[in-house]
Design a protein around this motif. Structure first.
Motif, PDB file in Angstrom:
ATOM      1  N   ALA A  85       0.836  -1.204   0.000  1.00 28.02           N
ATOM      2  CA  ALA A  85       0.000   0.000   0.000  1.00 28.02           C
ATOM      3  C   ALA A  85       0.870   1.254   0.000  1.00 28.02           C
ATOM      4  CB  ALA A  85      -0.929  -0.011   1.207  1.00 28.02           C
ATOM      5  N   ALA A  86       1.931   1.244   0.797  1.00 24.72           N
ATOM      6  CA  ALA A  86       2.830   2.399   0.844  1.00 24.72           C
ATOM      7  C   ALA A  86       3.480   2.652  -0.506  1.00 24.72           C
ATOM      8  CB  ALA A  86       3.895   2.186   1.911  1.00 24.72           C
ATOM      9  N   ALA A  87       3.749   1.586  -1.251  1.00 26.42           N
ATOM     10  CA  ALA A  87       4.393   1.715  -2.560  1.00 26.42           C
ATOM     11  C   ALA A  87       3.393   1.990  -3.676  1.00 26.42           C
ATOM     12  CB  ALA A  87       5.169   0.433  -2.872  1.00 26.42           C
ATOM     13  N   GLY A  88       2.090   1.904  -3.369  1.00 26.71           N
ATOM     14  CA  GLY A  88       1.087   2.185  -4.383  1.00 26.71           C
ATOM     15  C   GLY A  88       0.637   0.980  -5.182  1.00 26.71           C
ATOM     16  N   SER A 106       0.011   7.750  -6.499  1.00 25.65           N
ATOM     17  CA  SER A 106       0.692   6.506  -6.845  1.00 25.65           C
ATOM     18  C   SER A 106       1.831   6.252  -5.882  1.00 25.65           C
ATOM     19  CB  SER A 106       1.238   6.574  -8.271  1.00 25.65           C
ATOM     20  OG  SER A 106       2.320   7.478  -8.323  1.00 25.65           O
ATOM     21  N   GLY A 107       2.424   5.056  -6.015  1.00 20.38           N
ATOM     22  CA  GLY A 107       3.516   4.683  -5.136  1.00 20.38           C
ATOM     23  C   GLY A 107       4.732   5.573  -5.280  1.00 20.38           C
ATOM     24  N   ALA A 108       4.861   6.284  -6.409  1.00 17.43           N
ATOM     25  CA  ALA A 108       6.043   7.120  -6.594  1.00 17.43           C
ATOM     26  C   ALA A 108       6.080   8.252  -5.599  1.00 17.43           C
ATOM     27  CB  ALA A 108       6.064   7.676  -8.011  1.00 17.43           C
ATOM     28  N   SER A 109       4.887   8.706  -5.139  1.00 18.87           N
ATOM     29  CA  SER A 109       4.881   9.823  -4.213  1.00 18.87           C
ATOM     30  C   SER A 109       4.677   9.381  -2.780  1.00 18.87           C
ATOM     31  CB  SER A 109       3.769  10.805  -4.588  1.00 18.87           C
ATOM     32  OG  SER A 109       2.529  10.131  -4.665  1.00 18.87           O
ATOM     33  N   ALA A 110       4.663   8.077  -2.529  1.00 20.08           N
ATOM     34  CA  ALA A 110       4.583   7.601  -1.158  1.00 20.08           C
ATOM     35  C   ALA A 110       5.899   7.915  -0.458  1.00 20.08           C
ATOM     36  CB  ALA A 110       4.332   6.091  -1.137  1.00 20.08           C
TER      37      ALA A 110
END
Length: 278
Positions: A217-220, A242-246
């Motif tokens: 979930a943290a990675a999207g 998305s996971g890129a901004s986690a």
């Protein structure tokens, strides 16, 4: 096979695991999300509908066949001794039984004693059908329960992902690659299966599955459910991104860096627990 045997009901004020341990009580502590079994004040087993039982870990995990398990239960009946039969018949070694038993105990205890689950009563004299394997001190069980909660929160502080159906997302190309363990979880993420169901179908401890899902979930890679109301005052809603901004792993707290592989970490802690009681 989740019901305690020989139950003498008791309810009381301020029931607690450590209080029962101080009394050297024997029986079953009934909680909202599971049951913790004590013998002479020490924890000997735990069960939760959220956590796969030891029979699931052994059979679905591939160590025993379903026929092996049915034979053990049929030979011993409801009076306990299933674990001893598996060792005496050569199906498991003592070490295998102890490690799997402790893994199941700590897994179920996390849900039975953790956040949102409180004691409802105590059945004095109730015993678990598995029979005696390895006892653990109540303080150690409660300490491990707290540690696990803090670890999950450090990975991704949105606990609704632990209980809601797991929904896949399409992260962008900068999201971290998934591990083989996580890939197996994603293969079962169909928007219907919950983390508990995924753990049961994989034959893995539920807590390990939650670690994978929180990281995903943290990675999207999977969606974070948005709460109907604020779950924790002052905590922001999960980011719709998305996971890129986690947040990067380094920003999720030191525990995220220490416990990089839940399997290896569990084995180390189980080894320490066994050595401490020798």
């Amino acid at each position: 096979m989740s019901m305690p045997r020989r139950a003498g009901g008791r309810t009381g004020h301020a029931l607690s695991l450590t209080g029962l341990a101080a009394e050297r009580a024997s029986g079953a502590l009934l909680c909202d999300a599971g049951t913790v079994y004590l013998r002479d004040g020490q924890v000997v087993h735990a069960e939760s509908p959220v956590a796969p039982g030891i029979e699931v870990l052994l059979t679905t995990g591939g160590r025993l066949t379903a026929d092996n398990w049915r034979e053990a239960v049929g030979r011993t009946g409801p009076d306990g001794g299933v674990g001893r039969f598996l060792v005496d018949s050569g199906r498991l070694s003592d070490a295998e039984l102890e490690i799997c038993h402790l893994g199941a105990l700590f897994d179920a205890a996390y849900f039975a004693l953790g956040h949102g689950s409180g004691p409802r009563g105590f059945q004095r004299g109730a015993a678990h059908w598995l029979g005696p394997v390895r006892a653990v001190g109540a303080v150690a069980v409660e300490r491990e329960t707290r540690r696990r909660g803090k670890l999950l929160d450090s990975l991704w502080p949105y606990p609704r992902v632990d209980t809601e159906p797991v929904v896949l997302r399409r992260p962008d190309g900068r999201a971290p690659a998934v591990t083989p363990r996580q890939r197996a979880v994603l293969a079962l993420a169909d928007g219907v299966r919950t983390p508990a169901r995924i753990a049961r179908e994989l034959g893995r401890p539920a807590f390990h599955t939650l670690i994978d899902i929180r990281r995903l979930a943290a990675a999207g890679h999977v969606a974070t459910p948005r709460p109907a109301g604020p779950e924790h005052p002052g905590r922001p809603d999960p980011p719709a991104r998305s996971g890129a901004s986690a947040p990067p792993a380094a920003d999720r707290g030191p525990a995220a860096a220490v416990f990089t592989d839940p399997d290896i970490d569990l084995l180390r802690r189980l080894r320490d627990a066994l050595e401490a009681t020798l």
